[in-house]
Design an enzyme around this catalytic site. Structure first.
Site, PDB file in Angstrom:
ATOM      1  CB  THR A 149      -0.961  -0.011   1.201  1.00 20.55           C
ATOM      2  OG1 THR A 149      -0.228  -0.260   2.412  1.00 20.55           O
ATOM      3  CG2 THR A 149      -2.018  -1.078   1.033  1.00 20.55           C
ATOM      4  CB  THR A 186      -1.541  -1.843   8.552  1.00 20.85           C
ATOM      5  OG1 THR A 186      -2.442  -1.160   9.365  1.00 20.85           O
ATOM      6  CG2 THR A 186      -2.211  -1.946   7.201  1.00 20.85           C
TER       7      THR A 186
END
Length: 403
Positions: A149, A186
């Site tokens: 990401t 994450t």
């Protein structure tokens, strides 16, 4: 153990793929990854401890109840967490992949990463699965890129060991840059191996390894809704099945730790906006658990992280962070030093400041890798935790993350 080139396709039986299907707006970035094994595998996973969990986490939990899987499907760009029709969309992704690969839906580990609360565009994933499956190969790099990401670098690692006279390979990929805090992050970490091992021992090995690796990193103190670490074991190496804790099990766990630790350190190094990898090594603590708690408090401190960014030898922030960790230690026994390839400087002895060379300290703290050394002089416990500096760019990145 021998380090070898590669990642999740290094072990026998595995192929992988990564494509852009349209979850992410930027067509230059891959956003859908697949890892596939030619045969059913022993499988295990551990998940975020956040009470708010993404839909794919629950679907994977259901699918792994029998301890078996053949594929891992993951998208970036959308977390499918707290989103409309989350469970339905996670299951639709599994159903589309199962149909294309000719496997059962419950043989699939599924996960997502990206923005929380937005509907997952499942239609583009379903439409992209044929091309994804058709691009399976022994090159694991596209899959490593597809799960990124805000990561700036892909993260992959592979190694080999010998068990029962047979060569056993382990390889992994991971993603993670922001929303990184103990109890995973994450982050997604996918490991494959051709080791023959029962799913029960595989799960035990993975859970213990995560405690020593991914759970000892911190970038910003946030624990994600989508954390997952999963492992598939094909058994194709032909080693004697590991069905009990013996010398082969210990060797396998050591190799798994090596894979996970390398990936964990790369996540910390690639923290959003980071310019430095910061390690805190605590020694002489009352136990390993105490050392880990003290180290994690230091590496998680925003003030320590800011000092590392500014190359400021503000050791008081280190001792302060240790003090609020709630771990038992005697501050008046603690010695603190800073170390890097430029040298080592001691700044504190027995809980009190020392005169030190500020110029040398500045040079030490301007390096790309810095170690904070804290010796408690109370026992044999030691542990390392890993983080990064806190920079202006971290705020810039997260101030407009959705756009």
């Amino acid at each position: 153990m021998t380090i070898i080139p590669g990642g999740v396709t290094a072990a026998l039986g595995f192929t992988a793929a990564g494509i852009h299907c349209g979850v992410r707006k930027n067509k230059e970035k891959r956003d859908l990854a697949l890892i596939f094994c030619e045969k059913p595998c022993a499988a295990a996973a551990v998940y975020t401890t956040n009470r708010v969990k993404a839909a794919p986490i629950y679907v994977t939990m259901e699918n792994l109840e029998n301890g078996m899987a053949r594929a891992i499907l993951a998208n970036s760009g959308n977390a499918n967490a707290c989103a409309p029709n989350g469970m339905e969309n996670a299951r639709r992704a599994c159903a589309a992949l199962a149909k294309r690969l000719g496997i059962a839906e419950d043989e699939i580990i599924v996960n997502s990463t990206g923005v929380i609360g937005m509907p997952l565009p499942i239609e583009v994933i379903e439409a992209g699965i044929p091309a994804l499956a058709d691009s399976l190969s022994r090159d694991g790099t596209p899959a490593a890129e597809a799960i990124m990401t805000t990561d700036l670098t892909k993260k992959e690692f592979a190694c080999q060991i010998t068990l029962g006279g047979r060569t056993v390979t382990l390889g992994g990929i991971a993603k993670g840059s922001g929303m990184i805090k103990p109890n995973l992050a994450t982050m997604m970490a996918f490991v494959t191996t051709d080791c023959a091992i029962t799913s029960e021992l595989l799960h035990e090995a993975l859970a213990a390894s995560c405690g020593r690796t991914y759970n000892r990193i911190s970038v910003d103190g946030d624990t994600s809704t989508n954390d997952m670490s999963a492992i598939l074991a094909s058994g194709l190496a032909g080693n004697p099945l590991i069905a009990e804790k013996n010398a082969d099990y210990d060797t396998f766990v050591a190799a798994l730790d090596a894979v996970n630790l390398h990936l964990a350190r790369e996540i910390a190094r690639d923290g959003e906006g980071a310019t430095k990898l910061v390690t805190c090594r605590v020694t002489g603590a009352r136990s390993e658990e105490v050392a880990a708690a003290l180290s994690m408090a230091v590496i998680s401190s925003s003030l320590v992280k800011a000092a590392m960014f500014g190359a400021d030898a503000n050791w008081g922030r280190v001792l302060c962070a240790m003090g609020y960790s709630k771990a038992p230690f005697r501050p008046e026994f603690v010695d603190i030093s800073f170390s890097s390839p430029a040298g080592t400087v001691q700044v504190c002895a027995q809980g009190r400041g020392l005169p030190f060379d500020e110029t040398l300290a500045k040079e030490i703290l301007t390096q790309k890798e810095i170690t904070i050394l804290a010796d408690c002089h109370e026992g044999d416990g030691q542990a390392e935790c890993y983080g990064c500096d806190l920079t202006y760019d971290y705020v810039k990145i997260n101030g407009d993350y959705r756009t």
